[in-house]
Every structure is written in structure tokens, then in C-alpha cells.
Scaffold this active site. Structure first.
Site: not given
Length: 378
Positions: A70, A174, A194, A232, A320
Site C-alpha cells: 500500500t 500477486q 510485499s 528506521t 479490507c
């Protein structure tokens, strides 16, 4: 418990757990500190950075660690637009919320490419629209859809975008661990990934930036990550991400062999039950682990709950923050009939999914959702 929701998040890979557990005190510090422990931590962060770039065949890219996809998507889109004075952005209505919501809130011209009922993009339409573009533009299109698993022809799209002197960002989340990725060949400008989709920890991701491009930071402060993402570094997350990336190409091979066989078995059994069962994207190129289907006898929410009560974890689509089941914006964009939209569930398999688990899921879904489901679709 049978877990069939890998597109939402994958379980921590056993090697990732082992790697984090075996960290020594001398390795765990603030990578910005100048003392020995800090330097040791910095060395590990840089090693992980190199390993990710190598695994994705990304010699022509810089890598910026973020808190997840995100943030990577936000940084890619807003950071590039701010730095380069982009006037127009093109995207899809089927993108993840972390792209759609960013696009909709931008104070520039927004355009969306059409998709057909199979979720496919028309390359001729893309070329026609981009050929008429007279101002600077950015295109943001995902590698593979998180709900349907539909894979977009990013290589061809990138060539068209470059032909008309545009920039392309790709949400690659994905695709990672399900398809072998060669970024230098793909030649996109910005690529988001991710950790937790491939068995790494949550809370860490990365943005890969083609070295020909520049962006502005969204988070400023200490100047970490080449002044593009202050704060950091998530050292434990990065260590786990680095261990997960070691498995990424092996996972892709498994996805397109054993996992695909189990997915195909499930879909064959579903189609035998009824002609009314609809498998979304069945006739197009899609991820080998994803089965997104509907039968209008029970709402998505009730199916997810019924299966959960039997120890089976699936979803209605994208996870969500509210935890509520919402009608799929992806299926709406594909112009799917409302009765199917409100009864769709997604089964997404992973490396620990077995044939026996798929058969168990099918038998429970058949008895609890297919046969006993009340017609309560809104």
C-alpha cells in the site's frame, strides 16, 4: 484448520521463522547507528536488498523498503507525479484499493481503460488512447488481479507506454511467488511488492524504481532509504522478507505444477455440480492458485461464515480493514450479474494446500453452501 486464503496473506514460511529465531544479538540494531551492531544490521539490510534485486532479475533497478505494498503504491504514484509534473494518469477500475483510492484523489486528469467480461484489457484501445495523449502521463496497472487472479499483459502494455513516452507503474504483489519475474525484461518504471504474500512477515514491502526514473518522498525525516522513505528500517521484517525471497522462484514453480493441479481439480468438481456455477476469468490467463467462483444460492458473507465454522478459511475477495464482506468492485467492473457478485467467494491456494484439503473443502461447500444455501441474495 484448512487455510485457502493465500491471496490475502500467506502463512509465515518455516525458513522465515527459523531465520528470525536464529538472529544473534550482535546483528539486531538500528541500521543507521554507527556502532558495530548498527553496522552489522545495515550490512544485513543491504544484503537483503541485493538478494531481492537478484531474485527479480532487476539489475536496472533501485529498491526502497516500505511498510508494504500500500505504501509502495502510494509512493510510486504520488511520488512520481510530484517529481515529474505528470498531467494525466491511466488505470483500471479493477485495481487494488491502494491504487484506485490514490488515483481518485489525485488532482490531475484521470482515465480508466476498459476491461471485458473476462477481465481482459484491449491492447488496441490502450494504444489508441495513448497515441492521442499530448501531455505527460503515468499508467498504473497491476501484474495480476488479487481477486480473480487474471494476469495482465504487462510486457506488451509497457512497450506501448514507452512508445508514447509515458511511464508505467505495476503493482506486482500477486504475481510475486506465483510467476517467475524478470524485471529487466519487463522494463516497467516502478514495481511494488510485499513480503507477506510469499511467506514473509507483514508490515514490510518494497518499491523497485528503474534507474532511469526519479521520484519524490512521501515520508520525510531521517533520510533513510536514499532519502526516499524516512524512518528506521523494519529490520526484523526485512530479514524475514529476505529469507522469503530465497524461496520465491521455487514457489512459482510449485504454483504452476502441484498447486495448479489442485485448483483445476476443484474447478472440475464445481462444474460437475451445476451449469449455474460461474468461475470468473476461467477462459483467460490467470494465476494458477486462484479460483474465484459463484453460485447464486447463498450470499458471499454467509458462505464465508459457514465454511469458517467448519474450519475452512476462504474470502469473498479482497481483504479490507473493516472485516466486512463488500460486493466486489472487480466483478462490478467486469459487468457480472448482481446475483453472482453477491455470492462470489475466492479460494486461493498455496504451498501447503493438499489434494485432500481441496476435496474436503469441496465436499463441505457442496453440503453447506450448494445444497443447503437459502436464496438470500440481495
Amino acid at each position: 484448520m484448512i487455510y485457502l486464503d493465500y491471496n490475502a496473506t500467506a502463512p509465515l514460511h518455516k525458513n522465515v521463522i527459523k531465520k528470525i529465531q536464529n538472529l544473534k544479538f550482535e546483528e539486531f540494531g538500528n541500521p543507521s547507528s554507527v556502532h558495530k551492531i548498527g553496522r552489522n544490521s545495515k550490512k544485513i539490510v543491504e544484503e537483503v536488498r541485493r538478494n531481492i534485486l537478484s531474485a527479480l532479475k532487476a539489475k536496472n533497478y533501485d529498491l526502497i523498503f516500505t511498510s508494504g505494498a500500500t505504501e509502495s503504491n502510494n509512493l510510486a504514484i504520488k511520488g512520481f507525479i510530484k517529481k515529474n509534473n505528470i498531467k494525466t494518469i491511466f488505470s483500471l477500475q479493477t485495481e487494488h484499493a491502494s491504487v484506485i483510492d490514490v488515483v481518485k484523489n489525485l488532482d490531475i486528469e484521470k482515465k480508466f481503460f476498459n476491461i471485458n467480461s473476462n477481465g481482459n484489457i484491449n491492447l488496441k484501445e490502450i494504444e489508441e488512447l495513448l497515441s492521442k495523449q499530448t501531455s505527460s502521463f503515468l499508467v498504473s496497472i497491476m501484474f495480476a488481479n488479487n481477486e480473480s487472479g487474471i494476469i495482465h499483459p504487462i510486457n506488451e502494455i509497457a512497450k506501448i507506454v514507452r512508445k508514447y513516452k509515458g511511464i508505467i507503474h505495476c503493482d506486482g504483489v500477486q504475481g510475486l511467488g506465483k510467476i517467475e519475474i524478470d524485471l529487466d525484461s519487463l522494463d516497467v518504471d516502478l514495481f511494488s511488492i510485499s513480503s507477506h504474500k510469499i511467506g514473509g512477515p507483514t508490515g514490510v514491502g518494497a518499491l523497485l524504481i528503474n534507474t532511469r526514473n526519479n521520484i519524490s518522498p512521501e515520508i520525510t525525516g531521517g533520510g533513510q532509504e536514499k532519502n526516499l522513505r524516512s524512518g528506521t528500517e523494519n529490520f526484523l521484517g526485512i530479514v524475514g522478507f529476505g529469507e522469503a525471497i530465497n524461496e520465491v522462484n521455487n514457489l512459482a514453480k510449485i504454483c504452476n505444477s502441484e498447486i495448479k493441479n489442485n485448483r483445476d481439480l476443484l474447478e472440475a468438481n464445481l462444474k460437475k455440480l451445476s451449469n449455474e456455477i460461474k468461475i470468473f476469468g476461467e477462459d483467460t490467463n490467470r494465476l494458477a492458485n486462484t479460483c474465484y467462483f459463484a453460485y447464486p444460492s447463498m450470499t458471499s458473507e454467509n458462505q464465508v461464515i459457514a465454511l469458517d465454522q467448519k474450519g475452512i478459511c476462504v474470502s469473498s475477495g479482497a481483504a479490507c480493514s473493516s472485516g466486512k464482506v463488500e460486493p466486489s468492485h472487480v466483478l462490478k467492473a467486469m459487468q457480472v450479474d448482481e446475483k453472482y457478485i453477491h455470492s462470489a467467494i475466492r479460494v486461493s491456494l498455496g504451498w501447503d494446500s493438499t489434494k485432500e484439503q481441496i476435496e474436503t473443502f469441496f465436499n463441505i461447500w457442496k453440503s453447506d453452501c450448494f445444497k443447503n444455501g437459502a436464496l438470500n441474495v440481495r
